[in-house]
Design a protein around this motif. Structure first.
Motif, PDB file in Angstrom:
ATOM      1  N   VAL A 825       0.846  -1.201   0.000  1.00  0.00           N
ATOM      2  CA  VAL A 825       0.000   0.000   0.000  1.00  0.00           C
ATOM      3  C   VAL A 825       0.877   1.244   0.000  1.00  0.00           C
ATOM      4  N   LEU A 826       1.943   1.179   0.784  1.00  0.00           N
ATOM      5  CA  LEU A 826       2.842   2.329   0.888  1.00  0.00           C
ATOM      6  C   LEU A 826       4.240   1.850   1.224  1.00  0.00           C
ATOM      7  N   ARG A 827       5.186   2.722   0.945  1.00  0.00           N
ATOM      8  CA  ARG A 827       6.573   2.512   1.333  1.00  0.00           C
ATOM      9  C   ARG A 827       7.021   3.751   2.094  1.00  0.00           C
ATOM     10  N   GLY A 828       7.948   3.535   3.035  1.00  0.00           N
ATOM     11  CA  GLY A 828       8.406   4.667   3.816  1.00  0.00           C
ATOM     12  C   GLY A 828       9.762   4.447   4.431  1.00  0.00           C
ATOM     13  N   THR A 829      10.293   5.538   4.903  1.00  0.00           N
ATOM     14  CA  THR A 829      11.505   5.488   5.719  1.00  0.00           C
ATOM     15  C   THR A 829      11.185   6.148   7.042  1.00  0.00           C
ATOM     16  N   ALA A 830      11.699   5.548   8.087  1.00  0.00           N
ATOM     17  CA  ALA A 830      11.469   6.081   9.424  1.00  0.00           C
ATOM     18  C   ALA A 830      12.804   6.328  10.099  1.00  0.00           C
ATOM     19  N   GLU A 839      13.702  10.854  25.614  1.00  0.00           N
ATOM     20  CA  GLU A 839      12.788  11.233  24.538  1.00  0.00           C
ATOM     21  C   GLU A 839      13.092  10.429  23.278  1.00  0.00           C
ATOM     22  N   ILE A 840      11.995   9.999  22.618  1.00  0.00           N
ATOM     23  CA  ILE A 840      12.084   9.328  21.321  1.00  0.00           C
ATOM     24  C   ILE A 840      11.443  10.243  20.288  1.00  0.00           C
ATOM     25  N   ARG A 841      12.168  10.479  19.226  1.00  0.00           N
ATOM     26  CA  ARG A 841      11.587  11.274  18.143  1.00  0.00           C
ATOM     27  C   ARG A 841      11.518  10.419  16.882  1.00  0.00           C
ATOM     28  N   LEU A 842      10.363  10.504  16.259  1.00  0.00           N
ATOM     29  CA  LEU A 842      10.136   9.763  15.023  1.00  0.00           C
ATOM     30  C   LEU A 842       9.881  10.749  13.893  1.00  0.00           C
ATOM     31  N   GLY A 843      10.511  10.510  12.772  1.00  0.00           N
ATOM     32  CA  GLY A 843      10.178  11.210  11.542  1.00  0.00           C
ATOM     33  C   GLY A 843      10.065  10.180  10.439  1.00  0.00           C
ATOM     34  N   SER A 934       3.626  16.371  18.599  1.00  0.00           N
ATOM     35  CA  SER A 934       4.093  16.495  17.223  1.00  0.00           C
ATOM     36  C   SER A 934       4.248  17.963  16.889  1.00  0.00           C
ATOM     37  N   SER A 935       5.000  18.241  15.846  1.00  0.00           N
ATOM     38  CA  SER A 935       5.166  19.632  15.421  1.00  0.00           C
ATOM     39  C   SER A 935       3.890  20.205  14.842  1.00  0.00           C
ATOM     40  N   GLU A 936       2.962  19.349  14.392  1.00  0.00           N
ATOM     41  CA  GLU A 936       1.665  19.750  13.886  1.00  0.00           C
ATOM     42  C   GLU A 936       0.585  18.973  14.639  1.00  0.00           C
ATOM     43  N   PRO A 937      -0.593  19.579  14.844  1.00  0.00           N
ATOM     44  CA  PRO A 937      -1.673  18.852  15.511  1.00  0.00           C
ATOM     45  C   PRO A 937      -1.962  17.521  14.818  1.00  0.00           C
ATOM     46  N   PHE A 938      -2.272  16.526  15.618  1.00  0.00           N
ATOM     47  CA  PHE A 938      -2.472  15.174  15.094  1.00  0.00           C
ATOM     48  C   PHE A 938      -3.771  14.606  15.628  1.00  0.00           C
ATOM     49  N   PHE A 998       5.476  12.665   8.624  1.00  0.00           N
ATOM     50  CA  PHE A 998       4.877  12.709   9.958  1.00  0.00           C
ATOM     51  C   PHE A 998       5.988  12.632  10.993  1.00  0.00           C
ATOM     52  N   ASP A 999       5.925  13.540  11.976  1.00  0.00           N
ATOM     53  CA  ASP A 999       6.899  13.469  13.061  1.00  0.00           C
ATOM     54  C   ASP A 999       6.170  13.365  14.381  1.00  0.00           C
ATOM     55  N   LEU A1000       6.832  12.757  15.327  1.00  0.00           N
ATOM     56  CA  LEU A1000       6.213  12.478  16.615  1.00  0.00           C
ATOM     57  C   LEU A1000       7.285  12.461  17.692  1.00  0.00           C
ATOM     58  N   SER A1001       6.910  12.948  18.862  1.00  0.00           N
ATOM     59  CA  SER A1001       7.789  12.888  20.027  1.00  0.00           C
ATOM     60  C   SER A1001       7.120  12.032  21.089  1.00  0.00           C
TER      61      SER A1001
END
Length: 1009
Positions: A825-830, A839-843, A934-938, A998-1001
């Protein structure tokens, strides 16, 4: 079989000996009685409600005995309360079907196996009734019935939801009498009663006797006329009497003052009395002012509430009392979760109070005349009613190819003309004096042809004061081209673009009415604001009615005693339409869904716009049509992330109807802040009404105010602690001062998270795209499942890590999500980054396969251990919200539990998400948990059910809460829309992006430290 003719299969015979239709009233013995309006106090009224002897027969062909004879022994029969429905009392089959007829389509024939209910009631006649004419009134019997009194045949009637009245004078005697009724489940009229509902049978509305003077007022009509300037009213009281009679009329205002009198002497037949009122108080849904008309004739006093108002269409605009009015309505069935279509007076009142509290001003009586007392209540509380004939033959369209024109077969057949007209006449005659009725409807989804045209022409001749509505003459139906007899253009589930195009086309001369829109099934509707933004913009758009008011679930219990609501198919009924009857704004027990809260805010009578937030200038629009805002107060407050900084109120708003004004709020003195401020406005009632208490909130508004002390914010350097990272047995183990994490390098995700020895991850984290389909996803669901969205698993192509500094470790994962039998369905890099403070940060960067339908969601699914039940967040609440269903939520700081976020939809589905979340903490009650940001509302959700749990379950009792808390942190969640019956989800509400980031803390916290 008993000697009766099977006239139930003859469309030309729909009554025998039934009295002509008349306006609804009960005679009283005096003005004081009439004023109180309690019919049981009238000596001329006798209820036949109560316990009847009853026997159910699987077919009328099994009725062999003359049970109606006086000496018949019914002592062994069952006792059944009347009014009631057979099916809710254990007789016959509970059955829900929407479009399809539940019997072979062979009009006018119905099955030979035609269930029958046999009713017997012994009753006494009061001594004071000697010399009176005596009548029996059946307010509603489904579907047809034969009537006997004291062994003599009285008459026959069909047409389930309008009254049938019979003169019993030749048959009754003083003292004890016996009434026998044979009710059939099916008749030829059933072809005209194929509404979307449970198929109930029996005497389901009130039955009573009336004693009348030999010479009495048979019918009374109040024809009203208002002067051009609305400063003078005429009330012509048209009387139909049975003999020589003196009639006196008195009209009182609401203060009890006489404002008009008149009298007339008639020698049978018709005559009239003309009353004039100077400077009349006008009736509207906003100010339902009622005069009271008393008619004195012989020993009787009749009372009729009179609401002076003018309904007209000018220049393509629907108007009430000269003002352009928007119908902010709902569709309503008579419905009760236990009693079925038998609805008590208090239940009706509860419905109306709830509607009033949620800014609803209009009701479409779908799809038949409601109980007559319901319309009396609508007069009193103030609602605009579209009164609809008991006529729907939708099943004809499904009986064969629609292209063949079979849908129109009955309405195009002159043999059915009388039956069609009968349903129009009985509705209009019963309800002609109701101020609340602003349009007559010819029925619903029955094709279109000569019989409908005849109905419309008869109504317009009989009552030219109200418009005539009928939706099924709309383009798209293969109907008759003559629609000049219809006064409005009506549509069901038209798109927003369609209604705007209609409004902008100068060739369209009629106002448009959305008789059904925004299908409120399950988690929905999600498109209300879009409709009303356009409806408010164009005068030619007169509003509409959401489908529909309540879920029609049936109260039931599981084998082990757990309560739930049943729907189509749960009783073995065939054909059925499943949970399509569960499509309302409130639950069967009248608990509001979020959809009703959404409607309340979207159609609120007060709206706010930011004019100049820095200066405190707010534009207030008064959406009322006839009243100013002196009855409301405005409260305001300014907060910073939930902390109150300032507040105040304006106790009286001087804004006239359909105008706006700019007000100034003195929040400029709010202390300087570094963060963004939130201004909340709340419009509340100043005084108690008969539907809400003082302080009840009618509407609110919210605005973000930029920080007032931006310069004071400084970049404080973040001091990161040291940590270690070591690869062991295929896992990357990261240890810090007070935490330990484990990241599985083969599956590319965290498998263990703990802080101070407290585990915070119950199962490996993973990316997720599936949501439990909502009812409004029913059409897109198949496409989603065909592409494997519901079974998508993670494939890791590459996972590598490094530790560029003692304070930081980095992990890079290349992955895909795919279901079996389908390409990814999709491909991505994390990119995962772990810092020394825990702290864990995901992008993650994502590419979705181009040709795929939009995604339900995309985000991280994180399962937290048992007891992670406390949720605190800053975002919109307190209830669920989605990108297209968020007008009723307020931005703020909320503290609740995971169970609080659960929404018990009758059909389990996606629920409880919070759109626009800025941060959220999920923890145990001691405050040990994780903070997500997140840097943007989620979009955020916490639940004790996985999407898979909700997808599989068909009823709520099938769900078993997990001990773990399943947290979804979504980049975006697609909207909910109303596509179960309405248009497809608008593109702007779909997660249709093919590339996004998408980024997440994620940070372990001990909130109480």
């Amino acid at each position: 079989m008993i000697p009766i003719q099977p006239i139930w299969q003859n469309p030309g015979i729909f009554q025998i000996n039934r009295e002509p239709a008349r306006s609804h009233y009960v005679p009283f013995a005096g003005a004081t009685q009439a004023k109180r309006g309690r019919r049981g106090e009238s000596p001329f009224y006798q209820t036949l409600n109560g316990s009847w002897k009853f026997q159910y027969r699987e077919s009328v062909t099994l009725v062999k005995e003359a049970f109606y004879e006086e000496g018949f022994d019914a002592g062994a029969w069952d006792d059944l309360i009347v009014p009631s429905c057979w099916q809710t009392n254990g007789y016959d089959q509970m059955h829900y079907t929407n479009v399809n007829y539940p019997f072979p389509v062979d009009p006018p024939h119905v099955p030979d196996r035609n269930p029958a209910g046999l009713y017997i009631r012994d009753f006494n006649i009061a001594a004071g009734w000697e010399g009176k004419s005596k009548y029996a009134v059946f307010e509603g019997v489904n579907s047809c019935f034969y009537l006997w009194v004291n062994g003599s045949f009285v008459g026959y009637s069909q047409g389930s939801r309008v009254p049938a009245e019979f003169d019993l004078s030749p048959y009754l005697r003083s003292g004890k009498n016996r009434m026998a009724v044979l009710v059939l489940k099916w008749c030829d009229g059933s072809y005209l009663e194929d509404q979307d509902l449970w198929r109930y049978s029996g005497i389901f509305r009130d039955v009573y006797l009336l004693a009348r003077d030999q010479k009495h007022v048979r019918d009374a009509e109040v024809r009203q006329k208002l002067s051009e300037g609305l400063d003078r009213a005429e009330a012509e009281i048209v009387l139909d009497v049975t003999g020589a009679l003196d009639v006196r009329a008195e009209l009182f205002d609401a203060d009890g003052q006489v404002v008009g009198t008149g009298n007339v002497t008639l020698n049978g037949g018709k005559g009239s009395i003309l009353l004039e009122v100077e400077q009349p108080r006008l009736w509207s849904a906003e100010s339902p002012y009622l005069y009271q008309l008393y008619l004195y004739a012989g020993e009787e006093v009749l009372r009729f509430p009179v609401g002076f108002r003018r309904i007209e269409i000018t220049d393509g605009v629907f108007r009430v009392n000269g003002a352009a009015v928007k119908l902010k309505g709902v569709n309503r069935h008579d419905s009760h979760p236990v009693l079925g279509q038998t609805v008590s007076l208090n239940h009706m009142i509860a419905d109306l109070l709830l509607m009033k509290r949620h800014n609803v001003n209009a009701i479409r009586a779908s799809h038949y005349p409601n109980d007559p007392r319901f319309l009396e209540l609508c007069d009193h509380y103030g609602f605009y009613v579209v009164d609809e004939a008991d006529l729907e033959s939708h099943g004809m369209g499904n009986a064969g190819p629609w292209e063949s024109g079979i849908l129109h077969r009955l309405t195009a057949d002159p043999a059915w003309l009388g039956a069609y007209l009968d349903r129009a006449e009985r509705m209009v005659e019963r309800d002609k004096n109701r101020a609340c009725v602003v349009m007559w409807s010819l029925g619903n989804e029955s094709g279109y042809g000569i019989n409908h045209i005849a109905m419309a022409e008869w109504i317009k001749q009989r009552d030219p004061s109200r418009p005539v509505h009928y939706e099924s003459a709309a383009p798209g139906y293969k109907g008759h081209p003559n629609i000049d007899c219809l006064d409005v253009e009506s549509r069901m589930y038209a798109t927003v673009d369609y209604i705007e195009e209609y409004a902008r086309n100068a060739d369209n001369k009629k106002p448009m009415f959305l008789c059904e829109y925004s299908h409120a099934m399950g988690n929905g509707p999600g498109d209300l604001k879009d409709y009303w933004d356009v409806i408010y913009r164009y005068p030619k758009l007169m509003g509409g009615c959401v489908w529909e008011w309540c879920d029609h679930g049936i109260a039931a219990t599981t084998a082990d005693g757990r309560p739930y609501y049943a729907y189509g198919g749960d009783f073995g009924d065939m054909p059925h339409d499943g949970n399509f009857c569960v499509d309302g704004l409130v639950s069967p027990d009248r608990k509001p869904h979020a959809g009703l809260l959404e409607l309340k805010q979207v159609i609120a009578p007060v709206r706010f716009e930011a004019e100049d937030l820095a200066a405190g200038l707010i534009r207030v629009t008064n959406g009322y049509d006839f009243r100013d805002l002196s009855h409301v107060s405005l409260y305001w407050k300014v907060e910073e992330e939930g902390e109150l900084l300032a507040q105040g109120s304006i106790q009286e708003l001087n804004v006239g109807p359909q105008t706006d004004a700019i007000i100034t709020l003195p929040y400029a003195q709010t202390p300087e802040t570094e963060g963004e401020l939130v201004l909340t406005l709340s419009c509340r009632l100043r005084e108690e009404t008969d539907w809400a208490e003082p302080g009840y909130e009618l509407a609110f508004g919210q605005f973000r105010i930029a920080a007032t002390n931006v310069a004071a914010s400084s970049d404080v350097p973040v001091v990161r602690k040291k940590m270690s990272a070591m690869e062991t047995n295929g896992q990357l183990v990261i240890e810090g001062f007070d935490f330990e994490y484990a990241f599985d390098l083969s599956s590319g995700t965290f498998v263990s998270i703990s802080k101070n020895g407290v585990p915070l991850l119950a199962e490996p984290a993973r990316f997720a795209i599936w949501r439990a389909p909502t009812d409004n996803d029913m059409h897109i669901r198949k496409k989603w499942q065909e592409e494997g969205y519901d079974r998508a698993e993670t494939k890791v192509y590459l996972c590598e890590w490094n530790q560029p500094s003692p304070e930081r470790a980095e992990i890079r994962v290349s992955y895909a999500l795919a279901g079996y039998s389908k390409p990814p369905v999709l491909r991505g890099t994390a990119e995962w980054t772990v810092y020394g403070d825990g702290e864990i940060r995901l992008g993650t960067d994502v590419e979705v396969r181009e040709e795929l339908p939009y995604l339900p969601r995309f985000g991280l699914r994180w399962a937290m251990p048992e007891n992670s039940d406390e949720v605190e967040y800053f975002g919109y609440g307190p209830h669920e919200s989605y990108v297209d269903k968020r007008q009723s939520v307020k931005l703020g700081r909320y503290l609740l539990t995971v169970n609080d976020m659960y929404v018990p939809y009758i059909m389990p589905q996606e629920h409880g998400s919070r759109y626009g979340t800025e941060w959220a903490i999920v923890s145990n009650e001691q405050g040990i948990g994780l903070r997500f940001a997140s840097s943007e509302p989620f979009s955020f959700n916490a639940s004790h059910f996985t999407p898979e749990d909700l997808t599989i379950a068909t009823h709520e009792p099938e769900l078993s809460p997990r001990k773990e808390t399943i947290v979804h942190l979504d980049y975006r969640m697609s909207g909910v829309g109303s596509n179960s019956c309405g248009p497809e989800l608008a593109e702007k509400y779909r997660l249709g992006e093919k590339r996004f980031r998408f980024d997440l803390s994620i940070l372990p916290v001990f909130k109480e430290d």
